[in-house]
Write an enzyme that holds these catalytic residues in place. Structure first.
Site, PDB file in Angstrom:
ATOM      1  N   GLY A 216      23.242  41.942 -13.265  1.00  0.00           N
ATOM      2  CA  GLY A 216      23.505  42.193 -11.856  1.00  0.00           C
ATOM      3  C   GLY A 216      22.856  41.184 -10.922  1.00  0.00           C
ATOM      4  O   GLY A 216      22.042  40.346 -11.314  1.00  0.00           O
ATOM      5  N   HIS A 217      23.201  41.312  -9.659  1.00  0.00           N
ATOM      6  CA  HIS A 217      22.790  40.365  -8.618  1.00  0.00           C
ATOM      7  C   HIS A 217      21.276  40.276  -8.460  1.00  0.00           C
ATOM      8  O   HIS A 217      20.559  41.268  -8.574  1.00  0.00           O
ATOM      9  CB  HIS A 217      23.413  40.759  -7.278  1.00  0.00           C
ATOM     10  N   ASP A 218      20.807  39.066  -8.214  1.00  0.00           N
ATOM     11  CA  ASP A 218      19.405  38.785  -7.876  1.00  0.00           C
ATOM     12  C   ASP A 218      18.420  39.130  -8.983  1.00  0.00           C
ATOM     13  O   ASP A 218      17.211  39.176  -8.751  1.00  0.00           O
ATOM     14  CB  ASP A 218      18.994  39.518  -6.585  1.00  0.00           C
ATOM     15  N   CYS A 236      18.493  43.051  -9.129  1.00  0.00           N
ATOM     16  CA  CYS A 236      17.106  42.960  -8.638  1.00  0.00           C
ATOM     17  C   CYS A 236      16.064  43.319  -9.683  1.00  0.00           C
ATOM     18  O   CYS A 236      14.972  43.798  -9.349  1.00  0.00           O
ATOM     19  CB  CYS A 236      16.919  43.823  -7.396  1.00  0.00           C
TER      20      CYS A 236
END
Length: 300
Positions: A216-218, A236
């Site tokens: 997932g993102h970041d 995250c």
């Protein structure tokens, strides 16, 4: 997201039609999501539950839906819809192409081989001696290092899975970050690595990913990690160096796993983990789990 050049608080306030608290020339360096925000950046908050977290974060500009006391050394942007205005700021400073235009601004290192069926976005950098297999998709702003292998049907830089509910529908937080693949990484077939919302999703040097993995993102994956098939890592997360994640392990959003840890197959991680070996739906210490199993069997 870092602006190409520093902006002033009034300029950003005028852009989104917001009231501001702070000096007109208060310096604004960019925007970021709460988990990755740094000094000089804007973070948004639109729920009282998270006001204190945003106000006390590293962010020095808080985009908020209510006028509150401004912490010393910081500035506020008062908006009736911070989520909407965060998107407006981000898309003003970062153009979203979504493969609708080709700018031919891809930098490719010596010795790199890219299969003709691969699809590349804009503003991409690929290092030396890297192999890109058939049907790979590489989104805008992706950075790929040297000696990287990316196998077929993998997608780098898809949109983050980040929404709010608005008027009965889902409203997307637009992703203006990127993906960084460091040197000597191998990525298997059919993996999906989402770009950061406002920062970078990073796969650390020397890490190896099996097939059909979602990141997932970041999220930041450390160096020399080994990740087996069908692992899912939410946004995250911080995965330390030399972590092993075995098949179908799942990591919930915002969690940290210390370097050297081993997460056994089908384990669920819903909290930060110290270095160790874990198993089970709620990531139980492996030795504790074995002792418990012995006791249960002795009761039969």
């Amino acid at each position: 997201m870092t602006f190409h050049q520093p902006q002033q608080l009034k300029t950003i306030a005028d852009l989104i039609g917001a009231k501001f608290i702070g000096s007109e020339d208060f310096e604004v360096l960019g925007t970021n999501e709460i988990h990755r925000v740094k000094s000089g950046e804007i973070v948004f908050v639109n729920h009282p539950k998270y006001y204190d977290k945003a106000l006390n974060s590293a962010a020095t500009i808080i985009l908020i839906d209510k006028e509150v006391d401004c912490p010393e050394g910081k500035a506020l942007l008062i908006s009736d819809d911070p989520f909407r205005d965060f998107n407006k700021i981000n898309t003003h400073f970062t153009r979203i192409y979504n493969f609708t235009e080709t700018l031919h601004d891809v930098e490719i290192g010596e010795g790199t081989k890219i299969h003709p069926s691969a699809v590349l976005g804009n503003n991409i950098t690929i290092g030396k001696n890297t192999l890109i297999f058939p049907n790979v998709v590489i989104g805008d702003r992706t950075v790929i290092g040297d000696n990287v292998v990316i196998q077929s049907n993998t997608v780098l830089g898809g949109d983050a899975f980040y929404y709010r509910k608005l008027n009965g529908n889902f409203d997307r937080l637009i992703s203006v970050g990127n993906v960084i693949i460091e040197n000597n990484v191998e990525i298997g077939n059919g993996c999906t690595i989402d770009r950061g919302v406002t920062d970078s999703t990073i796969i650390g040097e020397g890490s190896v990913l099996d097939n059909q993995i979602q990141i997932g993102h970041d999220t930041v994956i450390g160096k020399r990690c080994l990740i087996a098939s069908q692992v899912g890592i939410a946004g995250c997360c911080i995965i330390g160096d030399e972590v092993t994640l075995w098949g179908q392990a799942g990591i919930a959003s915002g969690n940290t796993i210390e370097s050297g840890s081993v997460i056994l197959g089908k384990t669920g991680v819903n909290r930060d983990l110290k270095k160790g070996t874990y198993i089970g739906m709620f990531a139980e210490d492996f030795k504790t789990y074995l002792k418990k199993e012995v006791k249960l069997r002795n009761m039969e």
